[in-house]
Scaffold this motif. Sequence first.
Motif, PDB file in Angstrom:
ATOM      1  N   UNK B  87     -21.405   1.456 -16.231  1.00 56.19           N
ATOM      2  CA  UNK B  87     -22.192   1.937 -17.368  1.00 56.19           C
ATOM      3  C   UNK B  87     -23.041   3.125 -16.975  1.00 56.19           C
ATOM      4  N   UNK B  88     -23.468   3.108 -15.738  1.00 57.14           N
ATOM      5  CA  UNK B  88     -24.440   4.102 -15.304  1.00 57.14           C
ATOM      6  C   UNK B  88     -23.802   5.344 -14.712  1.00 57.14           C
ATOM      7  N   UNK B  89     -22.483   5.410 -14.717  1.00 58.44           N
ATOM      8  CA  UNK B  89     -21.854   6.638 -14.229  1.00 58.44           C
ATOM      9  C   UNK B  89     -21.943   7.716 -15.295  1.00 58.44           C
ATOM     10  N   UNK B  90     -21.129   7.574 -16.307  1.00 55.92           N
ATOM     11  CA  UNK B  90     -21.182   8.526 -17.413  1.00 55.92           C
ATOM     12  C   UNK B  90     -22.022   7.848 -18.493  1.00 55.92           C
ATOM     13  N   UNK B  91     -23.301   8.125 -18.476  1.00 49.92           N
ATOM     14  CA  UNK B  91     -24.199   7.368 -19.345  1.00 49.92           C
ATOM     15  C   UNK B  91     -24.140   7.826 -20.790  1.00 49.92           C
ATOM     16  N   UNK B  92     -23.189   8.685 -21.107  1.00 52.58           N
ATOM     17  CA  UNK B  92     -23.024   9.070 -22.498  1.00 52.58           C
ATOM     18  C   UNK B  92     -21.814   8.361 -23.097  1.00 52.58           C
ATOM     19  N   UNK B  93     -20.870   7.987 -22.262  1.00 47.12           N
ATOM     20  CA  UNK B  93     -19.660   7.326 -22.741  1.00 47.12           C
ATOM     21  C   UNK B  93     -19.473   6.030 -21.972  1.00 47.12           C
ATOM     22  N   UNK B  94     -20.373   5.080 -22.198  1.00 48.43           N
ATOM     23  CA  UNK B  94     -20.402   3.879 -21.376  1.00 48.43           C
ATOM     24  C   UNK B  94     -19.179   3.007 -21.562  1.00 48.43           C
ATOM     25  N   UNK B  95     -18.757   2.830 -22.827  1.00 46.51           N
ATOM     26  CA  UNK B  95     -17.628   1.925 -23.071  1.00 46.51           C
ATOM     27  C   UNK B  95     -16.371   2.424 -22.385  1.00 46.51           C
ATOM     28  N   UNK B  96     -16.151   3.720 -22.436  1.00 43.65           N
ATOM     29  CA  UNK B  96     -14.958   4.277 -21.795  1.00 43.65           C
ATOM     30  C   UNK B  96     -14.972   4.012 -20.306  1.00 43.65           C
ATOM     31  N   UNK B 132     -20.223  10.740 -27.843  1.00 34.31           N
ATOM     32  CA  UNK B 132     -20.329  11.660 -26.717  1.00 34.31           C
ATOM     33  C   UNK B 132     -20.093  13.101 -27.161  1.00 34.31           C
ATOM     34  N   UNK B 133     -19.065  13.302 -27.984  1.00 31.82           N
ATOM     35  CA  UNK B 133     -18.787  14.659 -28.449  1.00 31.82           C
ATOM     36  C   UNK B 133     -19.903  15.164 -29.358  1.00 31.82           C
ATOM     37  N   UNK B 134     -20.552  14.234 -30.074  1.00 29.24           N
ATOM     38  CA  UNK B 134     -21.686  14.637 -30.897  1.00 29.24           C
ATOM     39  C   UNK B 134     -22.788  15.216 -30.003  1.00 29.24           C
ATOM     40  N   UNK B 135     -23.014  14.537 -28.903  1.00 30.98           N
ATOM     41  CA  UNK B 135     -24.024  15.039 -27.966  1.00 30.98           C
ATOM     42  C   UNK B 135     -23.628  16.422 -27.481  1.00 30.98           C
ATOM     43  N   UNK B 136     -22.335  16.576 -27.186  1.00 31.15           N
ATOM     44  CA  UNK B 136     -21.867  17.891 -26.745  1.00 31.15           C
ATOM     45  C   UNK B 136     -22.106  18.935 -27.822  1.00 31.15           C
ATOM     46  N   UNK B 137     -21.740  18.596 -29.041  1.00 30.44           N
ATOM     47  CA  UNK B 137     -21.876  19.550 -30.150  1.00 30.44           C
ATOM     48  C   UNK B 137     -23.328  19.995 -30.271  1.00 30.44           C
ATOM     49  N   UNK B 138     -24.229  19.031 -30.211  1.00 32.42           N
ATOM     50  CA  UNK B 138     -25.644  19.380 -30.347  1.00 32.42           C
ATOM     51  C   UNK B 138     -26.146  20.223 -29.199  1.00 32.42           C
ATOM     52  N   UNK B 139     -25.867  19.783 -27.979  1.00 31.63           N
ATOM     53  CA  UNK B 139     -26.452  20.479 -26.832  1.00 31.63           C
ATOM     54  C   UNK B 139     -25.791  21.826 -26.610  1.00 31.63           C
ATOM     55  N   UNK B 140     -24.522  21.923 -26.938  1.00 35.08           N
ATOM     56  CA  UNK B 140     -23.857  23.216 -26.742  1.00 35.08           C
ATOM     57  C   UNK B 140     -24.435  24.252 -27.703  1.00 35.08           C
ATOM     58  N   UNK B 141     -24.665  23.817 -28.944  1.00 34.00           N
ATOM     59  CA  UNK B 141     -25.286  24.730 -29.893  1.00 34.00           C
ATOM     60  C   UNK B 141     -26.695  25.089 -29.424  1.00 34.00           C
ATOM     61  N   UNK B 142     -27.367  24.133 -28.832  1.00 34.04           N
ATOM     62  CA  UNK B 142     -28.716  24.389 -28.323  1.00 34.04           C
ATOM     63  C   UNK B 142     -28.669  25.404 -27.185  1.00 34.04           C
ATOM     64  N   UNK B 143     -27.649  25.280 -26.329  1.00 29.49           N
ATOM     65  CA  UNK B 143     -27.480  26.262 -25.256  1.00 29.49           C
ATOM     66  C   UNK B 143     -27.282  27.647 -25.845  1.00 29.49           C
ATOM     67  N   UNK B 144     -26.544  27.686 -26.957  1.00 30.96           N
ATOM     68  CA  UNK B 144     -26.292  28.983 -27.575  1.00 30.96           C
ATOM     69  C   UNK B 144     -27.519  29.482 -28.310  1.00 30.96           C
ATOM     70  N   UNK B 145     -28.511  28.626 -28.503  1.00 25.99           N
ATOM     71  CA  UNK B 145     -29.741  29.063 -29.145  1.00 25.99           C
ATOM     72  C   UNK B 145     -29.911  28.561 -30.561  1.00 25.99           C
ATOM     73  N   UNK B 153     -26.541  16.160 -34.968  1.00 25.79           N
ATOM     74  CA  UNK B 153     -25.653  15.403 -34.087  1.00 25.79           C
ATOM     75  C   UNK B 153     -26.323  14.112 -33.649  1.00 25.79           C
ATOM     76  N   UNK B 154     -27.602  14.198 -33.314  1.00 25.18           N
ATOM     77  CA  UNK B 154     -28.253  13.000 -32.814  1.00 25.18           C
ATOM     78  C   UNK B 154     -28.413  11.946 -33.898  1.00 25.18           C
ATOM     79  N   UNK B 155     -28.504  12.393 -35.143  1.00 27.39           N
ATOM     80  CA  UNK B 155     -28.599  11.410 -36.214  1.00 27.39           C
ATOM     81  C   UNK B 155     -27.320  10.571 -36.260  1.00 27.39           C
ATOM     82  N   UNK B 156     -26.164  11.233 -36.124  1.00 26.13           N
ATOM     83  CA  UNK B 156     -24.910  10.479 -36.152  1.00 26.13           C
ATOM     84  C   UNK B 156     -24.783   9.597 -34.921  1.00 26.13           C
ATOM     85  N   UNK B 157     -25.195  10.153 -33.799  1.00 23.48           N
ATOM     86  CA  UNK B 157     -25.153   9.388 -32.561  1.00 23.48           C
ATOM     87  C   UNK B 157     -25.979   8.113 -32.702  1.00 23.48           C
ATOM     88  N   UNK B 158     -27.086   8.264 -33.377  1.00 23.49           N
ATOM     89  CA  UNK B 158     -27.986   7.141 -33.582  1.00 23.49           C
ATOM     90  C   UNK B 158     -27.303   6.047 -34.405  1.00 23.49           C
TER      91      UNK B 158
END
Lengths: 374, 388, 144
Positions: B87-96, B132-145, B153-158
């Motif tokens: 669970x603690x390896x990839x803490x964004x995609x625990x089930x996988x 997990x991809x939602x997190x990516x979508x959010x943070x990648x857009x954040x990286x882009x500014x 994204x986090x709302x759906x993740x929630x």
Amino acid sequence: MLRDLIVITIQVFALVTALTAVVLSLVWLERKTLARLQRRMGPMVVGPHGLLQPVADALKLLVKEDIIPALADKPLFWLAPLVVFVPSFVIWVTIPFAQSFAVRNMELGLFFIVAFSVLSIVGVVMAGWGSANKYAVLGGLRSAAQLISYEIPIIMVVIAVIMLPHSMNLVTIVEGQRAIPYALLQPLGLVIFLLAGVAEVGRTPFDIYFAESEVMGGPFIEYSGAHWAVFFLAEYVNTFTIAVLAALLFLGGWAFPLMPEATWVGFLGVLVKAYLVVLVIFWFRGTFPRLRIDQLMSFGWKVLIPLSFVNFGLTAAYLFYGLSRWSLALASLFVTAAVAYTIYRRMTWPARATAEQRLAKARAYRRVETTDAR
Amino acid sequence: MSLLPLGEKVRMRGISYPMAIDKQLDSLELMINVGPQHPATHGVFRMVVWIDGERIVDVEPHIGYLHRGTEKLCEGEQYSQIITLFDRLDYVANFNNELVVCMAAEKLMGTEVPERAQYIRTILCELNRIASHMLFYGTFALDAGAMTPVMYAFRERERIQSLFEATSGARLMHNYFRIGGVRQDAPDDFAQRITTLLEPVKETIAEADRLITFNEAFLARTRDVGTIDGNTAVALGLTGPSLRASGVEYDVRRTEPYLLYDRLDFIVPTGDRGDCWDRFWVRIREMEESVRMVEQCLQQMQSGPIMAPTRRIARPPKGEVYAHAENPRGDLGVYLVSSGADRPYRLKVRPPSFCNLMSMKHMMRNAYMADAIMILGSLDIVLGEVDR
Amino acid sequence: MLSQALAELNPKMSAALDEVVVTVERDALLQAALKLRDDPGLSFNYLMCLSVVDYEDRFEVVYHLRSLAKAHRFALKVSLPYDDPRISSVISVWPGADWHEREGHDLFGVVFEGHPNLSPLLLYDGFEGYPGRKSYPFNDYQEW
């Protein structure tokens, strides 16, 4: 003599106080607007609907410890906030809010504004260099490049505006818009002015010089407490300056066909228009990613500057040949639409086409038979 | 295939600058340390970047800040306890992650997992992929500014995490999969809950396209940035959506179907240029496919046992096995060597982020400083997995 | 096919649970790797995983290979003596082996000869011992 001095002191003091109040309102407005765009509440705790949140923030900043890096160039580091802050306030001396409502109404008002607004670049570069931080240096140099390039389209657009009433006096310019606001005559000018103005104050999508995901605050990375608050103040004052200038130069200022002539109505009119422009700027911030330095520069030099010359040329032709207002408005609108379409056609359209193609390809690979689960 | 001489102190000299640089100019390379506290390194990743103006000359990644010795720890834990470590390896995609270690042990023991458990696993893994991809979508857009998508994204993740909580009792570290099945049956209103949560998720995916995917500024930032061609990507061990963005159609769900993927109808979206935008686009499309897969599973799912008859303490026979599955980040593999005891003799994890991160250096040649952040973001690394 | 391709390298074939395992001598590794990658019938272009296993009397380096074009996979093994864990690096064949080999060096002390940079990857500079090995105590930790 003494009386003049006292009057000026009171006026300047009132101006600074009023601008600080405006900045507080802008901070609140920005947080609330972004929160609305992002479907959340924004500040809600301090005061009704978080109205006092900016005050609390300002207090927090003032009592924070002011840290100076050991290797910093101290004189530069101390002076930089002032160099950024003073020009952005000095501009306001000549900005009128109603026909006779300005600290000093100058004949060369616009010239004064353009001349002084460039000065704050020096402060940003000083902050970047004086911080003794590589990110700050990078950010400071980025800001120098960016601000200088975007100064040119602003100046060209301002010149095109000056040509219409033949005056650099802001009051005369606004009075010239009694019949028709210049936004309708020069929609292209308004668009360029807004875009270049947003770049000038360094807000998204042109916030590369303090992009927090790249240079982490750029020139301001080492600043904290009151010094940082001064930069913050200057940034919001600059934003408001751009908004008020857009309101005065393009949206008709206090002159509006259906409004009574009273001073307070005019004052409110300018405020409402300025805040609407500010809302648009905040809307940009909630929507756009930021550009990269080379794209920013090429957008400035290859798009905005030529366009501002086109705008200038259109206005000149309109004045020289005495064409009808409609011809200028339509020509300006046409150029704006053409540029917008070109950008869409070059960026979004091919991406959408590729996406469709790929999906079609992926669907073609889909297995036809599905094993029955039961 | 043009590869950099990897490892050695590579200077990306001889890169063709698009603009002629006056070599007479006295210029100095600036060495910048990015991370481990930099906001855009997605964790405790550190890279040292040499830049010439705004251009990257060289980059040297440093990892290991989160090294917890998971592989060694696994040798001292019973199989059921290992699941929590995963669970603690990839803490964004625990089930996988849990799935792969269970699959490895089940393969070794020859356990047949009941169908209902398989369906629950598939549903949860696909939902986790969306999260997990939602997190990516959010943070990648954040990286882009762009700061708005991360909120959406986090709302759906929630929503998805609430479902995970209802199912497994934990929002993040679920410890739900067991060797031979799952810990407990899904709640009674499982299907209904998922159906209700999928509607807003679909809406958000469509919104992502309207808001950011085809945004002009975003396209300008990501198109033709950090390109990598398919052959190079395979040679460097790039997997998952990042590999598929380069046009290589390698998806473990398709090539070696595990769980119930052979019963599901899904497409594998691939890009062709292998740039940051392709990697983003592939992930957004994968979310759509995951939604469809979950819906199919819900239709097919029936009641039944959720646990194979296994002993309380799993003791796989002596032997070794390599199990791998398609994680949101790529091909997660587990090489399990058993000595017949209740603990693994050796357990090696092949973390997709670790391998994807290796190719970063290759993508960053001739990039701008700002591109470095985008490239790193587009690889979607999770440092818990890189460092183990 | 595998045995044909690797015939001259004296491989030992065995079958694990679901895949073929081939063991070669460590001197023949690089040759075998090149063959495996370049033989059109095999074309193992993708190194899935590189693991080092400590069997207390020997080390085993396991290469899990996969061919994306042919969609087949197998495991290649090399056995190393415990007191002399040297092996040639396959970084020239599969560049993706880079960090795996550094990790193997880091945690197990296996020397991958020909690897351009075997500096610590997961551990910090100056860490003593090889924590992946069975002989390394479980509850030991080092202050840094």
